[in-house]
Design a protein around this motif. Structure first.
Motif, PDB file in Angstrom:
ATOM      1  N   SER A  82       1.048  -1.233   0.041  1.00 46.62           N
ATOM      2  CA  SER A  82       0.102   0.026   0.330  1.00 46.62           C
ATOM      3  C   SER A  82       0.807   1.042  -0.530  1.00 46.62           C
ATOM      4  CB  SER A  82      -1.107   0.053   1.179  1.00 46.62           C
ATOM      5  OG  SER A  82      -1.352   1.603   1.209  1.00 46.62           O
ATOM      6  N   VAL A  83       2.115   1.092   0.785  1.00 46.53           N
ATOM      7  CA  VAL A  83       3.056   2.384   0.955  1.00 46.53           C
ATOM      8  C   VAL A  83       3.157   2.604  -0.449  1.00 46.53           C
ATOM      9  CG1 VAL A  83       4.525   3.130   1.280  1.00 46.53           C
ATOM     10  CG2 VAL A  83       2.848   2.295   3.230  1.00 46.53           C
ATOM     11  N   ILE A  84       3.800   1.772  -0.970  1.00 47.57           N
ATOM     12  CA  ILE A  84       4.640   1.563  -2.337  1.00 47.57           C
ATOM     13  C   ILE A  84       3.484   1.858  -3.518  1.00 47.57           C
ATOM     14  CG2 ILE A  84       5.579   0.424  -4.064  1.00 47.57           C
ATOM     15  CD1 ILE A  84       6.946  -1.510  -1.887  1.00 47.57           C
ATOM     16  N   HIS A  85       2.551   1.246  -3.310  1.00 46.05           N
ATOM     17  CA  HIS A  85       1.134   2.229  -3.904  1.00 46.05           C
ATOM     18  C   HIS A  85       0.991   3.287  -4.060  1.00 46.05           C
ATOM     19  CE1 HIS A  85      -2.126   0.871  -6.563  1.00 46.05           C
ATOM     20  NE2 HIS A  85      -2.872   1.737  -6.230  1.00 46.05           N
ATOM     21  N   GLY A  86       1.342   4.175  -2.978  1.00 49.06           N
ATOM     22  CA  GLY A  86       0.701   5.839  -2.571  1.00 49.06           C
ATOM     23  C   GLY A  86       2.069   6.074  -3.374  1.00 49.06           C
ATOM     24  N   LEU A  87       3.448   5.821  -3.062  1.00 48.00           N
ATOM     25  CA  LEU A  87       4.271   6.288  -3.608  1.00 48.00           C
ATOM     26  C   LEU A  87       5.026   6.243  -4.917  1.00 48.00           C
ATOM     27  CD1 LEU A  87       6.827   6.161  -0.099  1.00 48.00           C
ATOM     28  CD2 LEU A  87       5.666   8.120  -0.831  1.00 48.00           C
ATOM     29  N   LYS A  88       3.826   5.547  -5.939  1.00 48.05           N
ATOM     30  CA  LYS A  88       4.165   5.248  -7.241  1.00 48.05           C
ATOM     31  C   LYS A  88       5.301   4.783  -7.697  1.00 48.05           C
ATOM     32  CE  LYS A  88       1.465   8.275  -8.867  1.00 48.05           C
ATOM     33  NZ  LYS A  88       0.038   8.596  -7.580  1.00 48.05           N
ATOM     34  N   GLY A  89       5.160   3.506  -6.801  1.00 48.40           N
ATOM     35  CA  GLY A  89       6.613   2.806  -7.119  1.00 48.40           C
ATOM     36  C   GLY A  89       7.905   2.668  -5.900  1.00 48.40           C
TER      37      GLY A  89
END
Lengths: 167, 638, 101
Positions: free
Chosen positions: B353-360
């Motif tokens: 979810s964090v990675i998704h929120g930060l665009k990878g």
């Protein structure tokens, strides 16, 4: 008497067969073959296979040979001309094959008949009448009989298809 | 109940076929729905089967179903057969339950990816294979599942195969696993030659009375354990798991945290009878387990990639499970397997979810201060971190503590295992809270251009559900010392072998001692949490100082003890050199030469034989005649 | 019956050999065809002889089917010869060798 007749017919058949194979003119060959089949039919009678003998005359000597004759005349086949020049190498090969085959085949037939002589013959019952053959055909061999009729139908369609000029 | 067991693996198989063959006609959302519904079906049937199982008296808790003979060869008869006993039940529930949540999560995470249908079909195939593995009633079918999940792991690690590094990571996982699988196969062959069957239950019944030397069981179990080290990423075959993080994050959660990597633990628990007959192997399992746990934890402390931290953490937690089964506490190992599936699945999905929120973005150095932007992710991950650290009251506490107490009480000689276990627990608390603090606290170091956003609810709902499981999942196994009755242990006990407890002190069950040890481990965990808080929240500059001051140790840990480099020099490079030599000499000269020469000679021969086919009918007839001559000669000479 | 069966069989073998020679050496497709008919008849005769010798009707039934087959074969074969002749203006099989490798 019967056996003398049999050998006479046999000589006729062999002679007619050689005539068919060695003659250059197809028309003569056809006539020779009809003669051979007639004699074969006579031999079937002597062997008490009356039904098959009649069929031999009707189908082979009659229908099939007429068909041959028609085709020969339709195509207007000329007698073979003797081939000039050297005899082709293949001919020697065929001759060799035929010779070997004849030798082996006749030896085998001789062996086989010698074995037959030592085994006792079965009861020579009345087998050749139409009733017994018909009974076998319509009971034990009913399915092959029906399939044979199907085969004839297929041949009919196939022949028409092949012989038509344009599909 | 037994006759509908086949439905459990069937649903994901159908889902796989639907997405794999008909995927092009499905919209993105339909594709995810189909996959999730398939797993939901499995989950419902499993739950029904579990309830039916619980309704039966303890000694009758077994459903079996044999579908058809799969490999009938001579005396060897291998069926496609399923067994549903308490152990399978736990595994099936974990696989289908956690799997379902991750499938749903994936709908959000993989949104917009062009390969989404391929993704869901692989994910369904994986679920099918994993369920086959845990339901199999013979070792060959189990091995089919075992290899199947390995295949899916390969396919999903290399899911974005146009990136060469990711494709290579998939290959690495596959090849390293092969080494372990070779051991598994040899173990199966040994068992078959001895017992004439590969049915797990039949072997378990025959084993204790078998007229074989002790060495036989040691050999078999060692080989099986080799297979388990490959699949479950233990020393020395753990190197593939950190690289496996190249796959999509839900895949890491499902395959490389919750389910597939625990297959090794399951294998040992499933064959617990064999393992208890081989004390030497058991000791090795325990030692390898605890060393892996400690070793991986020391690496996790310095990693900067959020998924790498979790990967090493997974290796470390798997080490705990192996320690548990190694000291004979099979049910404790499976218990930790289950709770770990909950909280590690949660942590991975949270990281996703964090990675998704930060665009990878995966580097923790470029995160920070996300608490306000990702509130749901933040609090669920906090739960996960507390659970894995072993804070009392959360699921990780009960399972980890049971393992530590088993290690302590099993044998006086194993006390050092307990000590190392407790130290690892402290390290775990430290690096997990380090992850949490560096991600959600402190200054924001991400670029302003793309503001982080909270994930859609299709992703956060699984997070919330997993958080609840992480909190309450442990309450099925409250130990007796804390006033529980450890229902989980009693549920599994009938299908697991019991290992005679050697330690005197434990036999007399000093509750006071157990409570004391528990208190020690809690203190150490709290210390870990406190130091992480001090270093990463109160004085962020301290981290740099410490790294400078402990530079050699820091570098060693940061570079993962250079094990990848060592393997590269010792194994990969000589092997590549050998392969290159065989290619240039043996393959090109001998193999290719043989093939080319046989091609050429056939060409020459054909040129000769071709002349037979000259188109003249009489020629053909003469050859038929030749054949007839041969047949006649045969008859004549016979 | 007075004729010994092995005389019949040797006769049938000779007739068969005549057929073989015709198939191998004649160039006209029609004569080749006729030679095949001779071979079939030689086999038929052997069947009849055995049927008589063993007192069993099965041999004659076999001959019946062989005749059916011969009729079919002649009909189709002659149709093929006709269409060949129509396309190639010859029935000399040494000149028809389009089907080589």
């Amino acid at each position: 008497m019967t056996s003398i007749l049999f050998y006479i017919f046999a000589v006729f058949v062999l002679g007619a067969g050689l005539f068919v194979v060695l003659n250059r003119n197809p028309i003569y060959s056809v006539v020779g073959l009809v003669f051979a089949f007639m004699n074969l039919a006579a031999m079937y009678f002597l062997l008490e296979a009356y039904f098959i003998g009649i069929l031999q005359v009707l189908i082979y000597a009659g229908a099939i040979m007429v068909l041959f004759l028609f085709v020969v005349m339709l195509l207007n086949v000329q007698p073979d001309k003797p081939r000039p020049g050297l005899v082709h190498l293949d001919r020697w090969w065929y001759a060799l094959m035929a010779l070997v085959f004849v030798g082996v085949f006749l030896v085998l037939v001789g062996e086989g008949t010698r074995m037959l002589l030592t085994s006792p013959a079965g009861e020579a019952i009345q087998t050749g009448n139409v009733a017994s053959v018909g009974e076998a055909l319509f009971t034990q061999y009913l399915l092959p009989f029906e399939i044979a009729s199907l085969l004839l139908t297929v041949a009919l369609v196939g022949t028409v298809f092949l012989a038509k000029r344009k599909v | 109940m037994g006759e509908i067991l086949y439905l459990i693996p069937l649903f994901p198989l159908l889902g796989f076929l639907a997405n794999g063959l008909l995927g092009r006609w499905l919209s993105e959302r339909q594709s995810g729905m189909v996959a999730s519904m398939a797993v939901l079906g499995s989950f419902m049937i499993s739950a029904q089967a579990l309830l039916a199982l619980l309704a039966l008296p303890e000694e009758q808790r077994l459903f079996t179903q044999s579908l058809f003979a799969w490999i009938p060869v001579g005396a060897l008869q291998i069926d496609i057969g399923y067994t549903f006993d308490p152990l399978s039940a736990v595994m099936t529930m974990v696989v289908s339950g956690v799997g379902l949540l991750i499938h749903i999560y994936s709908i959000g995470y993989m949104h917009g990816d062009p390969g989404i249908r391929r993704y869901f079909s692989f994910l369904n195939l994986f679920t099918f294979m994993m369920l086959t593995l845990v339901l199999a009633d013979n070792l060959v079918l189990l091995f089919l599942g075992w290899e199947g999940v390995g295949l899916c792991s390969y396919l999903l690690i290399g899911f974005w195969f146009d990136d060469e590094a990711k494709a290579r990571a998939g290959m690495k996982a596959f090849i390293v696993n092969r080494i372990g699988d070779a051991g598994f196969i040899v173990a199966m062959v040994l068992l078959y030659t001895q017992f004439g069957t590969l049915s797990i239950t039949e072997i378990a019944q025959a084993a204790p009375g078998a007229q074989v030397g002790r060495g036989f069981f040691t050999a078999v179990t060692m080989l099986m354990f080799l297979g388990a080290t490959g699949k479950s990423a233990q020393i020395p075959l753990y190197v593939w798991l950190p690289d496996a993080m190249a796959g999509p994050t839900p895949v890491s959660a499902l395959i490389h945290a919750a389910t597939m990597v625990t297959a090794g633990v399951y294998l040992i628990a499933r064959n617990s009878v064999l393992f208890t007959l081989a004390p030497a192997t058991m000791m090795l399992v325990a030692i390898i387990g605890i060393l892996t746990a400690f070793y991986a934890a020391t690496i996790a402390v310095t990693q900067n990639d959020i998924k790498k931290v979790l990967a090493y953490s997974t290796i470390s937690q798997l080490g705990y499970m192996f320690t548990a089964v190694g000291v004979g506490a099979f049910s404790a190992g499976i218990f930790h397997l289950m709770t770990h599936a909950f909280f590690k699945g949660l942590l991975f999905l949270g990281a996703g979810s964090v990675i998704h929120g930060l665009k990878g973005e995966q580097d923790m150095g470029k995160m920070g201060g996300l608490k306000e932007y990702l509130p749901t992710t933040y609090w669920t991950m906090t739960v996960g971190v507390l659970a894995i650290s072993g804070i009392p009251g959360l699921s990780g506490f009960f399972s980890k503590d049971e393992i530590l107490w088993s290690a302590f009480s099993q044998h006086e000689g194993f006390r050092w295992i307990w000590l190392l276990g407790v130290l690892t627990a402290g390290l775990t608390a430290f690096y997990m809270s380090r992850l949490l603090f560096r991600t959600f606290y402190g200054e924001a170091t991400w670029k302003e251009t793309h503001k982080p956003h909270e994930s859609p609810s299709v992703m956060t709902i699984p997070l919330v559900l997993l958080a609840f499981l992480s909190i309450f999942g442990g309450y099925v196994g409250i130990p007796e010392v804390l006033g529980g009755i450890n229902r989980f242990h009693h549920f599994l006990q009938p299908v697991l072998a019991s290992y005679p407890i050697v330690s005197e002190s434990a036999q007399h069950g000093s509750h006071l001692l157990e409570l004391l040890l528990m208190a020690v481990s809690i203190l150490i965990v709290l210390a870990g949490l406190y130091y992480a808080y001090r270093i990463y929240v109160r004085r962020p500059s301290l981290a740099e100082d410490l790294a400078q001051r402990l530079k050699p140790a820091y570098k060693l840990s940061f570079n993962k003890y250079y094990i990848d480099e060592v393997y590269d020099h010792l194994i990969v490079q000589p092997f590549t050199a050998l392969a290159s030599f065989s290619w240039k000499w043996f393959d090109v000269q001998v193999v290719d030469g043989t093939v080319n020469e046989s091609g050429r000679s056939i060409g020459r021969l054909s040129a000769l034989i071709r002349r037979i086919q000259n188109g003249f009918i009489q020629h053909y007839a003469s050859i038929i005649l030749l054949g007839v001559i041969f047949i006649l000669l045969y008859l004549l000479l016979d | 019956m007075v004729v010994p069966i092995y005389h019949v069989l040797i006769f049938a073998a000779l007739l068969f050999v005549i057929g073989v020679i015709g198939v191998l050496f004649r160039r006209s497709a029609i004569i080749v065809f006729m030679s095949i008919e001779i071979m079939l008849n030689a086999v038929n005769l052997a069947f009849i002889a055995f049927s008589r010798y063993h007192g069993n009707v099965n041999g004659q039934v076999f001959v019946f089917f062989i005749m059916t087959l011969a009729a079919v074969e002649v009909a189709v074969g002659l149709a093929i010869i006709i269409s060949l002749f129509r396309n190639l203006q010859t029935s000399d099989i040494t000149e028809i060798h389009m089907m080589k490798h």
